[in-house]
Motif scaffolding. Structure first.
Motif, PDB file in Angstrom:
ATOM      1  N   CYS A   1      45.960  15.054  43.425  1.00 29.38           N
ATOM      2  CA  CYS A   1      47.082  14.926  42.599  1.00 29.38           C
ATOM      3  C   CYS A   1      47.132  15.697  41.360  1.00 29.38           C
ATOM      4  O   CYS A   1      47.982  16.153  40.865  1.00 29.38           O
ATOM      5  CB  CYS A   1      47.426  13.466  42.534  1.00 29.38           C
ATOM      6  SG  CYS A   1      48.563  12.994  41.475  1.00 29.38           S
TER       7      CYS A   1
ATOM      8  N   SER B   1      46.235  15.726  48.560  1.00 26.34           N
ATOM      9  CA  SER B   1      47.468  16.256  49.023  1.00 26.34           C
ATOM     10  C   SER B   1      47.384  17.189  50.143  1.00 26.34           C
ATOM     11  O   SER B   1      47.985  16.886  51.052  1.00 26.34           O
ATOM     12  CB  SER B   1      48.158  17.222  47.898  1.00 26.34           C
ATOM     13  OG  SER B   1      49.188  17.688  48.049  1.00 26.34           O
TER      14      SER B   1
ATOM     15  N   ARG C   1      48.507  18.963  55.610  1.00 24.87           N
ATOM     16  CA  ARG C   1      49.345  18.343  54.468  1.00 24.87           C
ATOM     17  C   ARG C   1      49.414  16.722  54.733  1.00 24.87           C
ATOM     18  O   ARG C   1      49.157  16.312  55.734  1.00 24.87           O
ATOM     19  CB  ARG C   1      50.681  18.984  54.449  1.00 24.87           C
ATOM     20  CG  ARG C   1      50.859  20.602  54.399  1.00 24.87           C
ATOM     21  CD  ARG C   1      50.290  20.809  53.090  1.00 24.87           C
ATOM     22  NE  ARG C   1      50.438  22.329  53.067  1.00 24.87           N
ATOM     23  CZ  ARG C   1      49.269  23.108  53.247  1.00 24.87           C
ATOM     24  NH1 ARG C   1      48.193  22.662  53.985  1.00 24.87           N
ATOM     25  NH2 ARG C   1      49.530  24.457  53.264  1.00 24.87           N
ATOM     26  N   GLN C   2      49.806  16.045  53.784  1.00 26.07           N
ATOM     27  CA  GLN C   2      49.722  14.686  53.785  1.00 26.07           C
ATOM     28  C   GLN C   2      48.422  13.990  54.363  1.00 26.07           C
ATOM     29  O   GLN C   2      48.464  13.420  55.386  1.00 26.07           O
ATOM     30  CB  GLN C   2      51.234  14.167  54.417  1.00 26.07           C
ATOM     31  CG  GLN C   2      52.182  14.632  54.144  1.00 26.07           C
ATOM     32  CD  GLN C   2      53.441  14.083  54.578  1.00 26.07           C
ATOM     33  OE1 GLN C   2      53.300  12.859  55.060  1.00 26.07           O
ATOM     34  NE2 GLN C   2      54.429  14.859  54.942  1.00 26.07           N
TER      35      GLN C   2
END
Length: 388
Positions: free
Chosen positions: A310, A348, A363-364
């Motif tokens: 983040c 992230s 991702r995620q």
């Protein structure tokens, strides 16, 4: 048509920014000797030779001609207008004139043009288009329709030079002139625009430290960075991490020779054939080391990971990688990096590179099992699919 046979890939108006101050020693007694620029191969392994700005090394036969009867020189003529405006803009910049919106627009237009008129871009872009046209031919049962399709896609890369859609990117970001106050000059090459992604913890190493560097961004945010030298002393820089708005930031002085050296090396590393300088010894007594570095230049060997959280970014070497259900397990060697990632809970994305080439991207993501004793951690997808 013969009069337009030799067309500049790197235009003379641009090369004039790097004209040498004096002739080579062997020609200094000649009154009629025309000053030019010094040229070397892309790994700086030869003797620097002076070449006039209209020398054949900077040209290629009918490079911009398009296959439209009566309109073959459309691109060449359009470039002539862009180059004329650039020549006038460079004169104003060398006088440290105020960068008006019109002047910045003309410079942005020229930089964007130089990004896509290079031999490498033209070959790669048109090659990709031609591949798609080939697929269309294989799938099409209507030869007339295919011929129309193929004709519509001829010379697209050359026409793109005129359309100049890349100009809008620089105009939106803004630009400044980086003024080189070190003993090392800016060099240039046959691919004179450097475009790379950068982060807030890198910008000072590219544009020098100072109030022009924005500090409100976290290292995990990515910004495009554009750089093109205009002369041995001046270059265009454009990046969202540089405060281009205040009048005092129109001309940014750089006293950091390491930053200038880094920019020179990055530009030389992307050269296709040759490097250009305003002097025969741009790297001084370290030229042999520079040449060796360029000759040995190759993608970083081994496995590396680029992790975004983040607020932060971590780039680290991977000792071992294992595919697991819905993710990967990595073993690293740096305890500080390991603890930083563990404490930085809001992950992230992560990208894995093997010998400089992308191998895996996620991702995620979130952390899975961790083991500090062996510096091992798992990165798993938040979306559970139950597959490896």
């Amino acid at each position: 048509m013969a009069a337009h046979k030799g067309q500049h890939i790197i235009p003379a108006c641009y090369l004039r920014g790097f004209i040498a101050a004096e002739a080579p020693i062997e020609h200094r007694g000649s009154k009629n000797y025309e000053l030019g620029v010094y040229v070397n191969n892309k790994i700086v392994s030869q003797k620097w030779k002076m070449r006039g700005v209209n020398h054949e090394v900077f040209k290629k036969s009918w490079f911009y001609n398009i296959s439209e009867p009566g309109n073959e020189l459309h691109v060449e003529k359009s470039l002539s207008g862009i180059e004329g405006r650039y020549a006038n803009s460079l004169k104003e910049i060398k006088k440290y004139s105020f960068l008006s919106e019109e002047l910045k627009r003309d410079i942005s237009c020229f930089v964007a043009t130089m990004l896509i008129r290079t031999e490498s871009f033209q070959a790669n872009f048109q090659g990709a288009i031609n591949t798609v046209v080939g697929w269309h031919k294989e799938l099409s049962s209507d030869i007339v329709h295919h011929n129309e399709y193929a004709y519509g896609h001829e010379n697209i890369s050359r026409k793109l030079v005129v359309e100049n859609t890349a100009q809008g990117i620089l105009s939106k970001i803004g630009l400044s002139i980086l003024v080189n106050r070190t003993s090392m000059p800016f060099i240039t090459c046959d691919t004179p625009v450097l475009r790379r992604d950068t982060h807030s913890d890198e910008i000072a190493y590219l544009a020098g430290q100072g109030a022009h560097c924005k500090t409100e961004f976290t290292p995990n945010q990515i910004f495009p960075f554009f750089y093109m030298p205009l002369s041995a002393e001046m270059a265009v820089v454009s990046c969202g991490l540089i405060d281009h708005v205040p009048d005092e930031n129109q001309y940014i002085e750089c006293l950091d020779v390491d930053a200038i050296f880094k920019l020179n090396i990055m530009l030389a590393s992307q050269s296709q054939k040759y490097i250009v300088s305003d002097r025969s010894t741009p790297f001084g007594n370290i030229e042999k080391n520079v040449s060796k570095r360029l000759q040995d230049s190759k993608p970083q060997q081994g496995v590396y990971a680029n992790l975004y959280t983040c607020k932060n970014r971590y780039y680290f070497k991977v000792k071992d990688m294992t595919e697991i259900v819905d993710g990967i397990r990595l073993k690293i060697s740096d305890l500080k990096t390991y603890r930083g990632i563990i404490s930085d809970h809001d992950l992230s994305s992560i990208d894995i590179y093997v010998d400089g080439k992308p191998r895996r991207g996620m991702r995620q993501i979130e952390l899975g099992n961790v083991n500090e004793d062996i510096l091992e951690m798992e990165f798993v997808s938040k979306i559970k699919l139950g597959i490896i």
